[in-house]
Design an enzyme around this catalytic site. Structure first.
Site, short mmCIF file in Angstrom:
data_model
loop_
_atom_site.label_atom_id
_atom_site.label_comp_id
_atom_site.label_asym_id
_atom_site.label_seq_id
_atom_site.Cartn_x
_atom_site.Cartn_y
_atom_site.Cartn_z
CG HIS A 1 -9.47 87.24 -17.00
ND1 HIS A 1 -9.55 88.20 -15.98
CD2 HIS A 1 -9.41 86.89 -17.90
CE1 HIS A 1 -9.50 88.62 -16.80
NE2 HIS A 1 -10.44 88.28 -18.46
CD GLU A 2 -9.32 84.99 -20.76
OE1 GLU A 2 -10.11 84.09 -20.88
OE2 GLU A 2 -8.35 85.68 -21.10
CG HIS B 1 -14.34 85.01 -19.30
ND1 HIS B 1 -14.85 85.88 -19.08
CD2 HIS B 1 -12.89 85.66 -19.25
CE1 HIS B 1 -14.28 87.18 -19.64
NE2 HIS B 1 -13.09 87.23 -19.76
#
Length: 268
Positions: free
Chosen positions: A58-59, A62
């Protein structure tokens, strides 16, 4: 030459992440084969390690999207190594997510990557940076639920079905909660570039409280019922049996008394 070496080092997959992947693989094997003396502990370790892997992805999503958008500082910050320690915030990354997973099976990636937004030009790019994280959870949920909606469960042990069902529940809740247009969440980050400067300045002081406000609302019975009703509808649509999700949560909480119904599945 030094620059190339530095860039290669900045993108090298972290040994910490590889170690977590190894734990996920070993405990997943233990759940599948029934090797563990305590299947609940195996489910707990498998789901927890898989959850951390999803947090890292997820990170990373980003950061990778920000890199292509113009923020070249993400590499030096270690965000491209998938190292969970680089995304860690003591409260948001460990405390709240773990508490809410245990208390109610609510998943929310709690990592944090600090994007230098001033380096990114264009509202669409800013929106994509924020959207990349929840889209990763959507993809993870699709993978977890694939055996269910593909009707490919023949030969899959019940304990592993339970673990996948509960992990899918966490990914779906994470994707939906993160997509809410609430300050501090990714959903707000998607729409923020399209808001006027005046509105953004008015909302900015509340960003640090958005996550807590959402969790507080989930304690209101009517809101909780509506939210989990929506989660149930999504997972039912993907073919994930509610009993499997409940049993996955029961096995995840291995320190509690076993549920006779869930135990019966294992002997089926």
């Amino acid at each position: 030459m030094a620059t190339a070496t530095t860039r290669h080092h900045e993108r090298r997959i972290s040994p910490v992440f590889l170690g977590i992947l190894a734990v996920m693989a070993v405990t997943g094997w233990a759940v599948w084969t029934g090797f563990a003396a305590n299947p609940g502990l195996a489910v707990f370790l498998f789901v927890t390690s898989a959850w951390i892997v999803s947090l890292c992805l997820h990170e990373y999503a980003h950061a990778r999207t920000a890199l292509h958008g113009g923020d070249i500082t993400v590499g030096a910050k270690g965000y491209l190594t998938l190292d969970p320690l680089k995304y860690t915030h003591p409260l948001l990354s460990i405390g709240l997510p773990l508490i809410f997973v245990i208390m109610g099976g609510i998943g929310l990636p709690g990592g944090a990557v600090f994007i230098e937004r001033g380096r990114i030009r264009g509202r669409w790019k800013h929106s994509l940076v924020s959207a990349a994280g929840p889209l990763t959870n959507v993809l993870f949920a699709i993978v977890c639920t694939a055996p269910f909606w593909l009707d490919a469960l023949d030969g899959v042990p019940f304990a592993f079905r339970f673990a996948l069902a509960f992990l899918a529940l966490l990914q779906v809740t994470a994707a939906i909660l993160n997509s809410l247009p609430v300050p501090g969440l990714d959903g707000y980050g998607v729409i923020e570039p399209w808001l006027s400067y005046r509105i953004r300045r008015q909302v900015e002081p509340f960003a640090s409280f958005g996550l807590l406000a959402v969790f507080g609302l989930l304690f209101i019975p009517e809101v909780n019922h509506a939210f989990f009703g929506m989660i149930d509808a999504v997972l039912n649509g993907l073919g994930v049996d509610r009993d499997y999700r409940v049993c996955g949560y029961q096995f995840f909480r291995f320190w509690t008394a076993p549920d006779p119904v869930c135990e019966a599945y294992l002997n089926y």
